[in-house]
Design an enzyme around this catalytic site. Structure first.
Site, PDB file in Angstrom:
ATOM      1  N   GLU A 153       0.010  11.995 -11.319  1.00 13.97           N
ATOM      2  CA  GLU A 153       0.220  10.587 -10.940  1.00 13.97           C
ATOM      3  C   GLU A 153       1.647  10.140 -11.267  1.00 13.97           C
ATOM      4  O   GLU A 153       2.324   9.507 -10.449  1.00 13.97           O
ATOM      5  CB  GLU A 153      -0.778   9.683 -11.672  1.00 13.97           C
ATOM      6  CG  GLU A 153      -2.240  10.021 -11.403  1.00 13.97           C
ATOM      7  CD  GLU A 153      -2.821  10.960 -12.426  1.00 13.97           C
ATOM      8  OE1 GLU A 153      -4.063  10.992 -12.579  1.00 13.97           O
ATOM      9  OE2 GLU A 153      -2.033  11.679 -13.076  1.00 13.97           O
ATOM     10  N   ASP A 195     -15.745  12.104  -7.074  1.00 11.47           N
ATOM     11  CA  ASP A 195     -16.655  11.898  -8.195  1.00 11.47           C
ATOM     12  C   ASP A 195     -16.451  10.549  -8.879  1.00 11.47           C
ATOM     13  O   ASP A 195     -16.992  10.304  -9.957  1.00 11.47           O
ATOM     14  CB  ASP A 195     -16.503  13.030  -9.217  1.00 11.47           C
ATOM     15  CG  ASP A 195     -15.085  13.131  -9.762  1.00 11.47           C
ATOM     16  OD1 ASP A 195     -14.179  12.484  -9.205  1.00 11.47           O
ATOM     17  OD2 ASP A 195     -14.880  13.854 -10.759  1.00 11.47           O
TER      18      ASP A 195
END
Length: 477
Positions: A416, A333
């Site tokens: 992350e 996306d």
């Protein structure tokens, strides 16, 4: 008698005048005849002269130069349109004959790296004269594969062959490319580029210095080029109404990037034929796998670690099949400028860059001062050592394989940071700064608007219509 005398004189005067006029007419006709003969002879002579000149070969350095415009030159064009036509045609013929270039039909064959090297040496030796530089950007490799090829081969089950589309009007290219292998995807490619020029000279135009200098320097140019390091794009996905649309958008972005393998990993227990059909149609080399989220995380009422199992599956695949290149987590996306893919391709360890449309700050980026990374700018730091977005970093495959325990944690919001921490030891000075030293935004954390599931089709009302086929393409949760 007297009257007769008068009449006689009158008649004789008339006859004398007519005789004088006849003499003048004869002289005028003679002059016109001589002038006509002179002009015809001159025209014939100039035609023969121009024909003789056109038959003489020009010197090598003067093949595209115009003739000097002397008085006889203009006189010949004035008196003989035929000579003008012959001069122009002969000039074009001579120019084309001296600037002819060899045209090679584009072909795509399979060979080994050693063979390519020897062929490149032979071809390079054939063109020992001055070589005109030709850009290799004229060839844009396009990966084309059929449905059967996408499910067979040695690249993790999918073998891809690169073909090249060429334009035959200006540049004709012969490309020799080998099939990619999962051990790195980087195989030597031989690109043969021939510049085809057409030098047409007009009798009234003046040649430029560049035209005269390059008139006899057009030669076939053979350039041996190797594939750039491979890119492994890991894309987690899950079933939703927007799934096929977002995969299509990302897929056609990746189609502009060469030497790439797209790892599409779905959060599901089995593959979806609609997803496979979409990937086949796009034509990007891919691997389609499934990696469902563990049940214990599905049952929690807190934030779920979405995409973690998918990304870890991709890391596992790279440790088994890849030997070099760079990995990148590209969500379906997001929006990407394709230049970022070429920049990350040569990362030696870890690289970072800004990502737009992230949190209240509008951007998540490393802070660079005097060329050094001194901190991170993000709307939510949360005690993270590396407060960066998933789309803002890439890792070398070799660097990853040197750290066999590196993986992404099942901790929402810290995926992350946890993955980058697992790559330790990693100093800030070892992190490469891309996107003009983090002064440009080339990736954006865009999010597609959520759509409600499509309502059921009234099959009684729309029986035997195209809507029955379209309904099968709609992804419903």
């Amino acid at each position: 008698m007297k009257s007769n005398y008068i009449n006689l004189n009158t008649h004789s005067g008339i006859n004398g005048a007519s005789g004088n006029n006849n003499g003048k007419m004869s002289l005028g006709k003679s002059i016109k005849m001589y002038l006509t003969i002179f002009i015809a002879t001159t025209c014939i002579y100039m035609v023969l002269y121009q024909y003789h000149i056109s038959r003489e070969p020009f010197a090598a350095g003067e093949s595209v130069k115009h003739q000097e415009k002397s008085s006889s030159y203009f006189a010949s064009y004035l008196w003989s349109p035929i000579s003008l036509l012959m001069a122009n045609s002969s000039s074009n013929i001579n120019t084309k004959s001296t600037t002819t270039s060899t045209t090679i039909a584009p072909t795509t064959t399979t060979t080994s790296a050693g063979t390519v090297g020897s062929v490149g040496q032979k071809l390079g030796g054939a063109s020992s004269a001055s070589i005109r530089m030709v850009s290799l950007a004229a060839t844009i490799p396009t990966f084309i594969s059929s449905s059967s090829e996408l499910r067979s081969g040695s690249v993790g089950g999918h073998r891809k062959t690169a073909t090249t589309k060429t334009s035959t009007t200006k540049t004709t290219t012969a490309t020799t490319t080998t099939s990619a292998t999962a051990g790195g995807l980087a195989i030597t490619k031989l690109t043969t580029t021939t510049a085809k020029t057409s030098a047409k000279t007009s009798a009234a135009a003046t040649p430029t210095a560049s035209h005269s200098d390059n008139a006899n320097k057009t030669r076939p140019t053979f350039v041996a080029a190797s594939e750039p390091p491979p890119l492994y794009i890991i894309t987690p996905t899950y079933r939703r109404p927007e799934q096929l649309a977002e995969l299509t958008r990302l897929g056609y972005t990746l189609k502009h990037v060469v030497n790439l393998l797209w790892l599409v990993i779905e959060d599901a227990n089995k593959t979806n034929p609609l997803v496979a059909h979409t990937l086949d149609r796009i034509g990007v080399p891919y691997e389609y796998m499934v990696a469902p989220m563990p049940e214990k995380y599905k049952q929690t009422k807190r934030a779920k670690p979405r995409g973690v199992s998918n990304r870890n599956k991709g890391l596992e695949y790279l440790r088994l099949h890849a030997t070099e290149g760079v990995l990148y987590f590209a969500d379906d996306d997001n929006t990407y400028d394709i230049s970022i893919f070429e920049q990350m391709r040569y990362v030696s360890k870890v690289a970072m860059w800004p990502v737009g449309l992230v949190t209240k700050t509008g951007v998540s980026s490393p802070i660079i001062q005097e060329g050094k990374l001194v901190g991170f700018y993000d709307g939510w730091i949360g005690g993270r050592k590396y407060p960066v977005d998933m789309a803002g970093f890439a890792v070398s495959v070799k660097f990853l394989k040197e750290r066999p325990k590196a993986q992404m944690p099942f901790k929402p919001g810290y995926e992350e940071d946890g993955f980058l921490r697992s790559l330790a030891p990693l100093a800030n000075t070892e992190i490469e700064l891309l996107a003009d030293e983090c002064r440009d935004v080339l990736t954006w954390h865009t999010q597609t608007k959520k759509n409600a599931p499509a309502q059921a089709l009234n099959r009684t009302r729309y029986k035997n219509t195209n809507l029955e086929y379209i309904d099968k393409l709609l992804v419903r949760p």
